[in-house]
Design an enzyme around this catalytic site. Sequence first.
Site, PDB file in Angstrom:
ATOM      1  N   HIS A 169       0.822  -1.222   0.000  1.00  0.00           N
ATOM      2  CA  HIS A 169       0.000   0.000   0.000  1.00  0.00           C
ATOM      3  C   HIS A 169       0.855   1.272   0.000  1.00  0.00           C
ATOM      4  O   HIS A 169       0.567   2.231  -0.715  1.00  0.00           O
ATOM      5  CB  HIS A 169      -0.906  -0.002   1.221  1.00  0.00           C
ATOM      6  CG  HIS A 169      -1.689  -1.261   1.400  1.00  0.00           C
ATOM      7  ND1 HIS A 169      -2.829  -1.527   0.693  1.00  0.00           N
ATOM      8  CD2 HIS A 169      -1.470  -2.350   2.192  1.00  0.00           C
ATOM      9  CE1 HIS A 169      -3.309  -2.713   1.050  1.00  0.00           C
ATOM     10  NE2 HIS A 169      -2.496  -3.236   1.947  1.00  0.00           N
TER      11      HIS A 169
HETATM   12  C1  BDR Z   1      -1.475   0.331   5.814  1.00  0.00           C
HETATM   13  O1  BDR Z   1      -1.407  -0.394   7.027  1.00  0.00           O
HETATM   14  C2  BDR Z   1      -0.095  -0.789   7.291  1.00  0.00           C
HETATM   15  O2  BDR Z   1      -0.043  -2.075   7.802  1.00  0.00           O
HETATM   16  C3  BDR Z   1       0.676  -0.639   6.010  1.00  0.00           C
HETATM   17  O3  BDR Z   1       2.031  -0.313   6.272  1.00  0.00           O
HETATM   18  C4  BDR Z   1      -0.043   0.462   5.288  1.00  0.00           C
HETATM   19  O4  BDR Z   1       0.467   1.733   5.635  1.00  0.00           O
HETATM   20  C5  BDR Z   1      -2.434  -0.381   4.888  1.00  0.00           C
HETATM   21  O5  BDR Z   1      -3.701  -0.433   5.457  1.00  0.00           O
END
Ligand code: BDR
Length: 315
Positions: free
Chosen positions: A240
């Site tokens: 993400h």
């Molecule tokens: C987000 O949650 C975290 O676990 C990841 O690093 C990302 O920023 C995705 O929902």
Amino acid sequence: MAKKVILDCDPGIDDAMALCLALLDPRLDVLAVTAVGGNVAPAQATRNVQAIIEQIDPPRWPRLGAASAPDNGLPVDGRNLHGNDGLGGADFNVAELHHLHPSEKVICDQVRAAPPGSVSVVALGPLTNIARAFQRDPELPGLIGDLTIMGGTVTSPGNITPAAEFNIYCDPAAAKAVFRSPSTKTLIPLDVTNRIILTFDLLNHLPDRSTKVGNILHRILPPAFRGYRQQFGLEGIHVHDTVSLMAVLYPELFTIEEMAGDVETMGELTMGMTVFDRRRVPAWRRNLGVAKYLREREVIDAIRRGIREAAERAG
Ligand code: BDR
Ligand code: CA
């Protein structure tokens, strides 16, 4: 001229990958990397930021900021996917734990030290530091060039509760304050980041372990692939935060729509949910750009190219 950015992150495997790419991209001038608690506790997030930067040892070291806990503590963490240390158990050494200023102070100082509008902020974790920076210096929202936020969902389900995305859920009050702030914001929600899946074959095409970036990725990525397979039955991983960095580097690959969004801070089932006024005649004022589509193939290519080029540059 390189774009001046502050990266606020909670490494986290996808944060760490984004960090590797950003620190070595000549189009970016990373002024500061500020840690925030989220995937791991604040002290571990700070340690991970230092570890990644030490491993890469970029030509110009950014300022570092230390994470502190959100006002109400962290309701969850991401260790189930990111490992106990947040970096897949890589357990990188940190040569010397520096005494660092709090992240929100570093953000304020860096933005104030540059001409108004010239520093962009990329928020890849909970919005704790950004909200605190805005509280500390109420003019800051107007002084930041733009703020890119990985977080929230528009129509997709959440990933930490049925309704909420992880980063927003970790500190909904901070997210609400940032959403409502008079800053120029772009949200990169799960709806688009979930469309990018890096498949197993990435592991066969990583830069050699003898390179700095290769070494980091060979250590942090295999556990991520294992985690996604075990927990979601997925033959690949989402990144993400790296996708959100691509929105900064390649805005032409993303379609952004101006929307009116807010954050639920109290609901029994909906705490941390991002809510958008999508009525035929919206009553809320549009307050942020939201990524609606991305060009999947090209974003994946850009990430893979970014990894290759980062490894070449860092040696
Ligand atoms: C987000 O949650 C975290 O676990 C990841 O690093 C990302 O920023 C995705 O929902
Ligand atoms: Ca993150």
